[in-house]
Design an enzyme around this catalytic site. Sequence first.
Site, mmCIF file in Angstrom:
data_model
loop_
_atom_site.group_PDB
_atom_site.id
_atom_site.type_symbol
_atom_site.label_atom_id
_atom_site.label_comp_id
_atom_site.label_asym_id
_atom_site.label_seq_id
_atom_site.Cartn_x
_atom_site.Cartn_y
_atom_site.Cartn_z
ATOM 1 N N HIS A 1 -11.746 8.773 -3.189
ATOM 2 C CA HIS A 1 -11.652 9.591 -1.981
ATOM 3 C C HIS A 1 -13.068 9.966 -1.569
ATOM 4 O O HIS A 1 -14.047 9.583 -2.205
ATOM 5 C CB HIS A 1 -10.790 10.827 -2.216
ATOM 6 N N ASP B 1 9.879 -1.813 5.891
ATOM 7 C CA ASP B 1 9.653 -2.031 4.466
ATOM 8 C C ASP B 1 9.017 -3.411 4.330
ATOM 9 O O ASP B 1 9.687 -4.438 4.481
ATOM 10 C CB ASP B 1 10.980 -1.967 3.705
ATOM 11 N N LEU B 2 7.706 -3.431 4.083
ATOM 12 C CA LEU B 2 6.987 -4.705 4.071
ATOM 13 C C LEU B 2 7.329 -5.565 2.860
ATOM 14 O O LEU B 2 6.855 -6.698 2.751
ATOM 15 C CB LEU B 2 5.483 -4.442 4.139
ATOM 16 N N TYR C 1 -16.945 8.757 -2.899
ATOM 17 C CA TYR C 1 -17.808 7.845 -2.148
ATOM 18 C C TYR C 1 -19.199 8.434 -1.916
ATOM 19 O O TYR C 1 -20.200 7.736 -2.049
ATOM 20 C CB TYR C 1 -17.157 7.472 -0.811
ATOM 21 N N ASP D 1 -15.088 9.523 4.912
ATOM 22 C CA ASP D 1 -13.878 9.145 5.637
ATOM 23 C C ASP D 1 -14.169 8.909 7.120
ATOM 24 O O ASP D 1 -13.738 7.901 7.694
ATOM 25 C CB ASP D 1 -12.830 10.252 5.511
#
Length: 371
Positions: A140, A74-75, A144, A170
């Site tokens: 997404h 958990d950052l 793009y 992607d």
Amino acid sequence: MQPKMQPLSGLLVLDFTTLLPGPLATLMLAEAGAEVIKIERPGGEEMRHYEPRFDGESAMFAQLNRGKQSLVLDLKSAADCAKLKPLLTRADILVEQFRPGVMARLGFGYDAVRAINPKLIYCSITGYGQTGPRASEAGHDLNYIGATGLLALNPGPPDRPVVPPALVADIAGGTLPAVMNILLALRQRELTGEGCYLDIAMTDGMFTFASHALAAGHATGVFPGMGGARLSGGSPRYQIYPTRDGKFVCCAALEQKFWEAFTAAIGLDPKLADDRKDAMATKAAVAALIVSKNADEWRPVLAAADCCVTIMATLEEALRDPHFTGRGLFAHKVAGPSGQTMPALPVPVDPQFRGEPGVAKAVPKLGSGNI
């Protein structure tokens, strides 16, 4: 027997990415021998929950994360961040895919990490890059390719627009540029002893894929419209033609010698073979000939002509093609928790740099990695 020495053996990669672009990039690094530790939030990344399932796991997650380790942190927790710092001091590569500024707010931006590990190669993958008016915009793949004009070259008929079958932004705008630049950065580090920061914007790479249209537009001042460019529908030589039985002929007979061989093979009127006079009339005549026969009738004719024209294969047919199976594209395996296996995702890494084919590598169990 000693394990095979691979080009990236001994390198440690910290993978903070999710979904497709980053995980595929770190998969390629892992396939070339790097140790990849996937840093996941509590509960795991969202793709772990995607359908369909393979041996209880997400099949897509399994393919993209074969052979990696998983570390749950958990950052936003000071205790968990403290656990991460020893890894950062010995990591060679860090790949992250958050929006610009997120890693810095968590205390792990490039400047902070570089202060403890100046040799680190830090790669950020985003849709629009770290700078510019659209940097923080959500998106997404479809956004793009739509934003860069690539999709407009041929979105399909206005009343029936077509969603492309490949996630070009992607993979070709995110994954491949990330891997290429990471490898360049490793070479630069050999020369200088210093790491660097890489800003990979998926949208940037989409202009490369419009090269034919950009050349035409810059040269003439007129940019191609929908279906107007030679390679996006404007030429009868580069088209998809339906057959009588509902299959398709993929024609890419661009060069004159191939075009002449193709038109002779299908019996096109020589007067129409000169497509400079009326390209659309030539296209219509070719279409009428192709639709008069079934795909299996055309297959031997086109093969004999050897003219850059083939029958479109389904994915299942392609998986059984002796050419692809013979090249070992599906020889690598990914193993689920119970030991059940399926073919690993083919990646463009030369076989000599990968592990041994047939060796099943596991889907990383959530939190299975060691610090």
